[in-house]
Design an enzyme around this catalytic site. Structure first.
Site, PDB file in Angstrom:
ATOM      1  N   ARG A 139      37.599  39.063   0.030  1.00  0.00           N
ATOM      2  CA  ARG A 139      37.622  40.326   0.775  1.00  0.00           C
ATOM      3  C   ARG A 139      37.341  40.129   2.264  1.00  0.00           C
ATOM      4  NH1 ARG A 139      33.379  43.458   1.548  1.00  0.00           N
ATOM      5  NH2 ARG A 139      34.451  45.324   0.787  1.00  0.00           N
TER       6      ARG A 139
ATOM      7  N   ASP B 242      29.914  46.621   5.787  1.00  0.00           N
ATOM      8  CA  ASP B 242      29.244  46.331   4.524  1.00  0.00           C
ATOM      9  C   ASP B 242      27.746  46.121   4.736  1.00  0.00           C
ATOM     10  OD1 ASP B 242      31.573  46.417   3.095  1.00  0.00           O
ATOM     11  OD2 ASP B 242      31.879  44.242   3.064  1.00  0.00           O
TER      12      ASP B 242
ATOM     13  N   GLU C   9      22.863  25.335 -22.707  1.00  0.00           N
ATOM     14  CA  GLU C   9      21.534  25.236 -22.096  1.00  0.00           C
ATOM     15  C   GLU C   9      21.575  24.652 -20.687  1.00  0.00           C
ATOM     16  OE1 GLU C   9      18.275  26.126 -23.214  1.00  0.00           O
ATOM     17  OE2 GLU C   9      19.621  27.345 -24.429  1.00  0.00           O
TER      18      GLU C   9
ATOM     19  N   PRO D 183      20.644  28.565 -12.439  1.00  0.00           N
ATOM     20  CA  PRO D 183      19.440  29.311 -12.069  1.00  0.00           C
ATOM     21  C   PRO D 183      18.588  28.586 -11.027  1.00  0.00           C
ATOM     22  CG  PRO D 183      19.728  29.308 -14.451  1.00  0.00           C
ATOM     23  CD  PRO D 183      20.725  28.329 -13.892  1.00  0.00           C
TER      24      PRO D 183
END
Length: 248
Positions: free
Chosen positions: A154, A169, A116, A89
């Protein structure tokens, strides 16, 4: 291009690597993926890879030593100085520009955290890059690793049926970093709603103008910061600006 993945759950990757259009990149070796079971590098009868956090609190923390041993084995196998990536994060949010850089690289070592988190000492000593999918928390880094691998795969030549498909895209520089436009297919009328007449006109310039305006409209409504980025980069024409003004 080679990506080595350090994970407690290598079995999660098996269906991913064998399904969908991007499997071509993995099957042909354009994007080589090697999976490393972290527990194989842990000690003791239970192959423990985690322990309680110092200072108390909920959850468990991944031990630095098994991670360091596994990483050393990966680096010995590779024989290069590939960057070590931890999905966290605290990492930079992944975007198209980052995916393009990884796509142009020789690969990386991907560390999938769990619990954690990871002992900070391992991060400080060994991790070069931290990446995040967004402002939310997953049970582990495996999904984020698969997202990066899919996005990179891709972009490889020959992986998509249409060589230029990814150029259309969302976020691609070919679209000036804008969101892509809405898409329609047969039938021409579905449940009383018709496909836009411009797309059925056969008039190439008219179709392209409609698509450009829809990209501008959608981006202005959903991601206005992308409009500002395109404007700052000088990618918006006077016609574009006039259309955007008409939306106000």
């Amino acid at each position: 291009m080679r990506f080595d993945v350090i994970t407690l759950f290598p079995e999660l990757f098996a269906p991913f690597l064998k399904a969908g259009v991007t499997r071509r990149a993995f099957e042909t070796g354009q994007v080589e993926v090697r999976l490393w079971q972290l527990r194989d590098h842990a000690e003791g009868n239970y192959r423990r890879v985690d322990d309680r956090p110092f200072g108390g609190g909920p959850g468990m923390v991944m031990l630095a030593e098994p991670l360091a041993r596994c990483l050393a084995a990966v680096q010995s196998s590779r024989g290069d100085d590939a960057p070590v990536v931890l999905f966290s994060p605290a990492g930079d949010r992944m975007d198209h520009a980052q995916v393009q850089r990884w796509s142009d690289s020789a690969g990386a070592i991907l560390v999938c955290g769990r619990y954690e988190g990871v002992d900070q000492r391992f991060i400080d000593r060994h991790v070069d890059v931290q990446l995040s999918l967004g402002d939310f928390v997953l049970s582990g880094g495996e999904i984020a690793a698969m997202a990066l691998l899919d996005a990179v795969a891709r972009l490889q030549p020959g992986v998509l049926n249409d060589e230029g498909s990814h150029q259309e895209d969302s976020f691609n520089p070919a679209l000036d970093g804008l969101l892509d436009c809405p898409h329609y297919t047969r039938p021409e009328e579905w449940q009383g709603e018709k496909a836009p007449a411009e797309l059925l006109s056969g008039h190439h310039a008219q179709i392209e103008r409609w698509r450009r305006e829809r990209r501008l409209e959608l981006t202005a409504r959903r991601r206005p910061e992308l409009i500002e980025a395109a404007r700052s980069a000088g990618r918006l024409s006077r016609t574009d600006e006039a259309f955007l003004s008409s939306l106000l």
